[in-house]
Design a protein around this motif. Sequence first.
Motif: not given
Length: 422
Positions: A96, A85, A88-90, A92-93
């Motif tokens: 997620v 995660g 893929l999203y920094g 914030f991952g």
Amino acid sequence: MDEISTSTLFIILGVLVFCSAYFSATETGMMSVNPYRLKHLANENHPGAKRVTELLSRRDRLIGFILVGNNLVNIAASAIGTVIGMRLYGDFGIAVATIVLTLIILIFGEVTPKRLAALHPERVVFPSTIVLKPLMRVMYPLVWLINWICNNLLKMLGISTEHHRGHSLSSEELRTVVHEAGALLPQHQNMLVGVLDLENATVEDIMIPRNELIGIDINDEWKDIVRQLANTQHSRILLYRDSIDDALGFLHTRDVMRLVLKEQLTKATLLRSVNDIYFIPEGTPLNTQLVKFQSSKERIGLVVDEYGDIQGLVTLEDILEEVVGEFTTHIAEQNSEDIIAQADGSFLVDGGINLRDLNREMHLNLPTDGPKTLNGLVLEYLEEIPQANVSLKLLGYPLEIVEVQDNMIKTVRILPHLKAGS
């Protein structure tokens, strides 16, 4: 994990979710497998059943290993999911990964495999034990350490950690098992329940009462004795002198016929042909009496009270009928002397009928822990001897006293179709 590619992490995550599903399904399957079928298959040398039986013999080790394995793979999956995660999203991952991985673990690692294992436990646990047993050996030290800590914590709380090898079923629990056994035919279920019910009934519940005993008085006129012998419908006949209390023994019709063929039938030869009487103490449970009949090679006996007075007669067939049911067709359909069906849906019932027989034949639920006959039950309820044409409602069943004779209720009309609440 920087050196490991994201695609590889996805593969590892998939393997971990699969392992989580394996542990979850195995745990549920082990707890859901039918213990009776498992024991049967193990006795038949089924390899999977034998492995499962061996593992279940130490449930603490089995559960400890499954929980350790399941938690390890779930924690590892959480860690790898977080890494994926973040890649893929920094930052914030993390959120997620938490949401997505929770759904994945719940659906594919917990709920679905557990539901599958609950529906088909044998298909799951039998093959899974091939992998489970060697894994348990490898992880035994860790499992032992965790179990040791847990057991000591429980001891500190005053909880015993002794192994329970199993709990025997009470007769009521076994009766429930029989009723819930869908593979059994109804008549087989009734027979098994009948065997269990033997311990709840005594010889008084099924005996032919004293006032209904049929025998031959050796002091009668010879022509009357011969007529009784010729018309008897029983294979064994009670021979007595003046009264039932002075019983001499039982005559077997086979022995009587032998005397007839030899033209030696006299009172003296009858007395020499009687078999000794087998006495049964009142209060003897039916299951006990069945064993006693078997061990003593007897088929018939007289029930006596604590003073030695004869109360009735019990045969082996009477006990067997409690298990397999009546050996004849339905009593009401045969226009029996005891129960006679009427056109209006009622039944004329002999007051001296045994309550157990009445309940069985008419599917009633009258109490049998007190009086043994319908006459006795009605008298106990009314607390007086009623007149004819008196109506009452006994435990919801409408009854009508049809005939009273010699201080006894001779005939009762039962209207089961008008039972309260039906």
